[in-house]
Write a protein that holds these residues in place. Structure first.
Motif: not given
Lengths: 425, 320, 298
Positions: B9-21
Motif C-alpha cells: 500500500i505504501k508504494d501507492l501513496l505517490g502521485e495521484d491523477y484524480v484531483v479532489p473536487g
C-alpha cells in the motif's frame, strides 16, 4: 420529322477530346477511393454496405499491396466506424470513411458528435433510398437527413466531381475558420457503379494544394485534454452550437477560395452552385446530384425549342449557399425545385430551403414549384421536365402549387401489374 | 517507461491523477477504483467513456483528471478507443509523433453500457485484438439515471424499476448477466474481476495485464451509496463483504484460463452482505424472506463448489 | 403572480419534494401552481435547487425555468448560505423572506442584506423529534407553505399526504410526517411578501465567430477541480488523531476524493474538498479518525 441518322454517316473521331486526355475510366466509387489515396489519409475505419463497399474494398487492396500507407480497420457497425473516425481525427489523423443509407442512419448519433467535437473527417455517402421498404436504389433522403448535424454537405454529379470534391472537402473541413467534418455524396448506381473518364491529379500537386492536416489539440501524452465533455450551462451550450453555425457559414468563403486555387492547380472550375443557362432564363429548375446531367440535357433541348429555361445545380447543401441561390434566381418568372427525397406530410426538403432563401428577396419569383421525383431510384426523362415547365407556366396564371410526384403512365401500369401479382385476386 | 513494481500500500501513496473536487457522490465506489486504477497505470492515459455516472466528472469547465479524456456515446466507447489507438499507431509509424507522446487507451463505463448497449462494440474491439484496457465499474444498475435495473442487477435487488410490491415481493426477478464469462469467451489476453476493497489485488492484476498486448479487461464491483442505500462510510465495508460472502469472486483469466485470486477459507453467509444494504431491506422487513435469501445463498454456493473443486480439489472446502 | 419560491439544499435532502409539497398545497388552495427541480451533474450531497411558482391568475403560468427574482427563499442547509457558487440569496426581492434551517438564533446569521426578513428554525431537531429521522422534505415544504401567507393548514395537510403517498410513504410514517408538518406550520408566521417584480431589462448582444481555440468544447486546463471546494457538501467532518495514526496509507487508498495525502509530516486532509463520506473513519485499522458535526461550510 428529321431522318434518323446512321452511325456510319457520322465522322470518325480523329483526336481525343481534350477534356478526357489522360483520364482513366473508373466508377464513382473508385474515384472516391482515389481521392482518399491522393489525400494521403492516415486512417480509414470501415464497414461494408451496398452500394459503397467497392470504396473500402479498393482501399483495402491498395493498402494490402503497399501502394497506400494508411491504417484501415473494419469495425463492428457504422456506429462504431463513425465513432472511431471521430476519435481518430481528434488524435490528429486525417480520416476517411464511407457509408450509405441504413449505415448512415445506424451511425447517425455519431454524426452530431463528430461535428460537435470539431473533428474534420470526410465521409463519403453513397446515396441509397432508406427502408422501409428496403431497396438498393438511390435517392437523397439519407444524405439530406444529415443537414442539421453540422457537417459540410457536398453533392456530386460526375465521377470526376466525386474525386475533386473530396479533395476540396478536406481543404474546407481542416481550415481553422471551419473545422467541421464533410459529407461528400454520390448517387448509388448512377455514380457509384457507373464508369466515366476521370483525370487523376499528380500527387505532388495534391500535396501542395492539400497540405498535411495540422490538428489543433490532438491527444498527446504531453498535452492532456478532456474532449467530448458535458456542457450543462445553457448559455455555453448555445454559444458552442452557434459557433458551429458561424463556422459552417465560413465554409462558403473558404470553399470559394479553395475552388480558385483548385482551378489554378488542376484546371477544373467549381463553385457552391453551378448555373446552367440560368442568367438569361425566365424559368429555372433547381436540382442536385447525378440526375442533373439528365436535367441539363432536357434544358438544352427545350432551349433549342425556344423556351427561356435554365438549371441551377446545388453543389453545396450545408452551409446552404443562400446568397448564390438568391442571386441566381431573383427576377425569374418561375422556379421548380426537384426533390429526390420526400418528407411525408410536407414534400421535399430542398423546396423548403430554396423557398426560404427567396422569401425576403425583393424580386422573388412569382412561382416556386415543389416537385418530387427520382426517389427510390426512379429515373427522370425529358417527359417529366416538359411537364414541370407546363406546370410552371400554369401557375404563372395563378393558383397555389402543392408538391406533386413525377410519375408516368407507363410506370403506373408497371405498378398496377406488380400489385396484381403481389396482392393476388 | 521503466516502472518499479508496486508491492505494498505504501508504494501507492505517490502521485495521484484524480484531483479532489469531483461532482460524484460522497463515498462513490467508482471513484475509489478509478483513482486506484489510474495510480497503477500512470499518467499517460486517455480515458474513453460511455454515458454513466463517471461521465459527469467532466462537465465544462471542470476536469478532475490530469490525464486525457474522451466521452463518446453510450454504445461505443470501445470503438472510440479503437480510433485513438489506430490513429496513434499510424502516426507513430509514419514518424509524425514521437513514441513518448503515446498513450494507454482505457475504456471506462458503467455496467449499463458494458452489458447491453455497448456490448457489440466491446465484442468487436476484443475480437479485433485492440490493445486497450477496459474498466467497468459495476454498481449493478443504471445509477446515473436514478438506479433503474440493468442487465447487471442481481436477483432480489430493489431498483427504481423493480420496486418490491405485494405482487413482486422480491424486487428484481431477473438474474445478473455474467459479463466476465461473455468477455472471457473471446479469449482475450487478460480479464479480471476486482473490488475497491482489495487494492493490492487490483495492483497485481493491472501489473500482470500490462505485460500483454491486446484487450485487458476489468470488472470492478462499485458500491453505490444512493442506489444501494448504504451509509457513505460503508462503501468499502460492503465491498469487502461481497468478496468474503462469495457474492463477488475475485478472479482472472489469461487467454481464457480462469484462476481465482482470492479463495475464501470459509464463505460468510450472504445475509451479512444483504442486510446492510437498503436495496435488499425488503428481504428482511416487514417479514424476513428466507426463501429469497436461501436462493441467493445456494447460487453462491453452487458457484463456489465448482471453484473449490477445480482450484483446491475439495468442493465443499469453504461452505458451511 | 403571487409567489416565486426558490429552494436550496443538497441532493438527498428533499428539496425537490419540498417544492412539490408547496406546489400541492397551493394547488389544493385553488391557485395555479408550477413546481420543478433543476438537476445538474452533481450527485448525492451536492447543492441542488428547486422552484415553486404560485399565481392568482386563472390561466396556466406563462413562465418557465429558473426563478431569478424570488420573494421567498427556503434554504435547507445553513452551510450553503455563504457559498459563493450556490449564492442562495441572489436576486431575493427587497422585503422578501429568507428561511434558513439552522440551530442558530437569527442574530447569529450574517448576510450582506438588511432589506430582507430572515426566519430561522432547527428543522433537523423537529424532524428527529416527530419522525425520528432528519427528513427535511416535509418540514421545508410546511414552513414554505406557511411563509407564503396564502395557504391554510387543510391544504397543506392534503398536499403533504398526496406527495408522500406518491413517493411510497404510508401508514405510521405518513402520520408522523403530518404531525411534523403541523408543528412546522405552527412554528413560523408569515409577513406579507412583496409582489414579484420583473427582472431589470438586459441588453441583447450579437455573437460573432470566434477562433477555434475558444470554440471547441473541450477542457485543456485539466486537473482544475480543487477550486470547486466540494467541502461544502460535508455534514460530518473527519478528524485525525495523529498520535494514533500509523501512516499505513489505507485511508489514502480508500478515500474516493483523494483529499488525504501522505506527507513527511503525516497525513494531510484537504478539508476544502473533503465531502465527509467518513470511509476513512470506518476503515482505519487503528481507529485514528473521529468525526464531528459540521457547522460552517468549508
Amino acid at each position: 420529322m428529321m431522318r434518323t441518322k446512321l452511325i456510319s454517316e457520322l465522322k470518325p473521331r480523329r483526336e481525343i477530346t481534350p477534356t478526357i486526355a489522360g483520364a482513366k475510366m473508373m466508377t464513382g466509387n473508385v474515384a472516391a477511393a482515389w481521392a482518399a489515396r491522393l489525400a494521403e489519409v492516415d486512417y480509414i475505419p470501415a464497414y461494408p454496405i451496398t452500394p459503397q463497399t467497392e470504396i473500402v474494398e479498393t482501399l483495402s487492396q491498395w493498402i494490402a499491396l503497399g501502394e497506400m500507407n494508411a491504417k484501415l480497420t473494419f469495425l463492428d457497425s457504422e456506429h462504431s466506424m463513425l465513432t472511431a473516425a471521430g476519435t481518430g481525427s481528434l488524435t490528429g489523423a486525417r480520416v476517411f470513411t464511407a457509408t450509405s443509407s441504413q449505415g448512415l442512419l445506424y451511425g447517425f448519433e455519431m454524426l452530431y458528435n463528430i461535428a460537435g467535437w470539431r473533428a474534420p473527417i470526410v465521409l463519403v455517402n453513397v446515396s441509397r433510398a432508406v427502408a422501409a421498404p428496403i431497396t438498393l436504389e438511390p435517392d437523397h433522403n439519407d444524405f439530406l437527413s444529415t443537414r442539421d448535424t453540422g457537417f459540410i454537405l457536398l453533392q456530386t454529379e460526375t465521377c470526376q466531381e466525386v474525386l475533386d470534391l473530396i479533395l476540396l472537402a478536406y481543404r474546407v473541413s481542416e481550415d481553422y475558420r471551419v473545422l467541421l467534418p464533410s459529407i461528400v455524396n454520390l448517387d448509388g448506381f448512377h455514380l457509384s457503379f457507373t464508369r466515366e473518364p476521370v483525370k487523376l491529379p499528380e500527387i505532388e500537386e495534391v500535396r501542395s494544394f492539400l497540405p498535411r492536416y495540422n490538428p489543433p489539440y490532438p491527444f498527446r501524452a504531453s498535452k492532456p485534454s478532456a474532449k467530448g465533455v458535458a456542457v450543462l450551462r445553457p448559455p455555453l451550450y448555445s454559444f458552442y452550437k452557434y459557433q458551429m453555425h458561424l463556422s459552417s457559414l465560413n465554409a462558403i468563403k473558404v470553399f470559394k477560395e479553395a475552388c480558385d486555387e483548385f482551378e489554378a492547380y488542376f484546371g477544373r472550375r467549381y463553385d457552391v452552385v453551378e448555373k446552367y443557362m440560368v442568367d438569361d432564363a425566365e424559368y429555372v429548375i433547381v436540382m442536385m446530384g447525378s440526375f442533373t446531367s439528365i436535367g441539363k440535357k432536357a434544358v438544352k433541348m427545350m432551349r433549342e425549342e425556344g423556351l427561356s429555361i435554365g438549371l441551377l445545380k446545388l453543389r453545396m447543401v450545408r452551409p446552404f449557399p443562400v446568397q448564390d441561390v438568391r442571386r441566381a434566381l431573383e427576377g425569374k418568372k418561375a422556379v421548380a425545385v426537384i426533390d429526390q427525397n420526400i418528407s411525408p406530410g410536407f414534400g421535399g426538403t430542398l423546396y423548403a430551403e430554396v423557398s426560404s432563401a427567396l422569401y425576403n428577396v425583393e424580386k422573388k419569383p412569382k412561382v416556386i414549384l415543389p416537385v418530387i421525383g427520382g426517389i427510390g431510384g426512379k429515373t427522370l426523362s425529358l417527359d417529366e421536365f416538359r411537364y414541370i415547365v407546363e406546370l410552371m407556366k400554369k401557375y404563372q396564371e395563378g393558383g397555389e402549387p402543392e408538391p406533386i410526384l413525377l410519375f408516368r403512365e407507363d410506370e403506373l401500369r408497371e405498378v398496377e401489374s406488380l400489385l396484381k401479382i403481389g396482392v393476388g385476386g | 517507461m521503466s516502472k518499479t513494481k508496486l508491492s505494498t500500500i505504501k508504494d501507492l501513496l505517490g502521485e495521484d491523477y484524480v484531483v479532489p473536487g469531483t461532482p460524484l457522490c460522497a463515498g462513490c465506489g467508482a471513484l475509489i477504483i478509478l483513482r486506484l486504477f489510474h495510480k497503477v497505470l500512470g499518467g499517460r492515459v486517455v480515458w474513453v467513456n460511455a454515458a454513466g455516472c463517471v461521465t459527469l466528472m467532466m462537465v465544462y469547465p471542470f476536469a478532475p483528471l490530469k490525464s486525457s479524456w474522451m466521452y463518446t456515446a453510450m454504445a461505443c466507447a470501445p470503438a472510440g478507443a479503437q480510433g485513438i489507438r489506430d490513429a496513434l499507431d499510424i502516426l507513430i509509424e509514419k514518424g509524425r509523433i514521437p513514441i513518448e507522446e503515446d498513450l494507454k487507451v482505457v475504456v471506462v463505463t458503467g455496467d449499463g453500457a458494458a452489458n447491453d448497449i455497448g456490448l457489440q462494440s466491446t465484442s468487436g474491439a476484443i475480437h479485433r485484438g485492440l490493445d486497450f484496457y477496459y474498466l467497468c465499474y459495476d454498481n449493478e444498475a443504471f445509477g446515473n439515471t436514478g438506479f433503474q435495473y440493468s442487465a447487471a442487477t442481481p436477483y432480489g435487488s430493489r431498483t427504481a424499476t423493480s420496486p418490491p410490491t405485494p405482487l413482486i415481493p422480491e424486487g428484481y426477478r431477473g438474474t445478473k448477466k455474467d459479463l466476465f464469462e461473455i468477455w472471457r469467451a473471446h479469449k482475450p489476453p487478460y480479464v479480471a474481476t476486482i473490488s475497491p476493497s482489495h487494492p493490492m489485488d487490483v495492483v497485481r492484476k493491472i501489473e500482470k495485464a500490462e505485460k500483454y498486448r491486446g484487450p485487458k479487461l476489468f470488472i470492478s464491483l462499485s458500491p453505490c451509496q444512493p442506489g444501494w442505500l448504504i451509509d457513505t462510510m460503508d462503501a468499502i465495508k460492503v465491498a469487502k463483504l461481497a468478496v468474503e460472502t462469495g457474492v463477488w469472486p475475485l478472479k482472472e483469466a489469461v487467454y481464457g484460463e480462469v484462476r481465482h485470486t482470492f479463495i475464501p477459507r470459509r464463505l460468510k453467509p450472504v445475509e451479512e452482505y444483504l442486510k446492510i444494504q437498503g436495496r435488499f431491506s425488503h428481504l428482511f422487513y416487514p417479514v424476513k424472506r428466507d426463501d429469497v435469501i436461501a436462493k441467493i445463498q445456494s447460487e453462491v454456493e453452487e458457484y463456489w463448489r465448482a471453484v473449490y473443486a477445480r482450484e483446491i480439489g475439495k468442493e465443499d472446502a469453504g461452505i458451511s | 403572480m403571487l409567489i416565486y419560491a426558490r429552494f436550496h439544499g443538497r441532493g438527498g435532502q428533499g428539496v425537490k419534494t419540498a417544492s412539490r409539497i408547496l406546489g400541492n398545497a397551493a394547488h389544493f388552495e385553488g391557485y395555479y401552481t408550477q413546481d420543478f427541480p433543476i438537476y445538474g451533474a452533481e450527485r448525492r450531497g451536492a447543492p441542488v435547487v428547486a422552484f415553486t411558482r404560485i399565481s392568482d391568475e386563472p390561466t396556466p403560468i406563462p413562465e418557465r425555468g429558473y426563478i431569478f427574482n424570488p420573494n421567498l427563499i427556503i434554504l435547507a442547509d445553513e452551510s450553503l448560505l455563504n457559498d459563493p457558487i450556490v449564492n442562495p440569496i441572489s436576486g431575493l426581492q427587497n422585503s422578501g423572506t429568507l428561511f434558513i434551517n439552522t440551530s442558530k438564533p437569527v442574530d447569529k446569521i450574517f448576510i450582506n442584506r438588511d432589506d430582507v426578513r430572515i426566519v430561522v428554525e432547527d428543522l433537523i431537531d423537529l424532524s428527529l423529534k416527530y419522525v425520528g429521522k432528519p427528513v427535511l422534505s416535509t418540514s421545508l415544504g410546511a414552513v414554505a407553505a406557511k411563509l407564503t401567507g396564502i395557504i391554510r393548514w387543510v391544504s397543506l395537510e392534503e398536499g403533504v399526504k398526496e406527495e408522500l403517498l406518491e413517493i411510497g410513504i404510508r401508514g405510521e410514517m405518513l402520520e408522523k410526517n403530518i404531525l411534523l408538518a403541523k408543528a412546522c406550520f405552527e412554528r413560523v408566521y408569515p409577513t406579507p411578501l412583496p409582489i414579484p417584480k420583473l427582472a431589470e431589462p438586459r441588453k441583447i448582444v450579437k455573437i460573432n465567430w470566434m477562433p477555434v481555440d475558444l470554440t471547441i468544447p473541450e477542457i485543456r486546463n485539466v486537473g482544475n477541480t480543487r477550486v470547486r471546494k466540494t467541502g461544502n457538501w460535508r455534514i460530518f467532518k473527519p478528524i485525525l488523531n495523529p498520535e494514533k495514526c500509523t501512516r499505513c496509507g489505507i485511508c489514502v487508498i480508500y478515500c474516493p476524493e483523494g483529499v488525504i495525502t501522505m506527507t513527511d509530516n503525516g497525513l494531510e486532509i484537504d478539508y476544502d474538498n473533503c465531502k465527509g463520506c467518513l470511509i476513512c473513519f470506518n476503515e482505519c485499522p487503528v481507529k485514528a479518525f473521529n468525526y464531528i458535526r459540521e457547522v460552517e461550510a468549508a
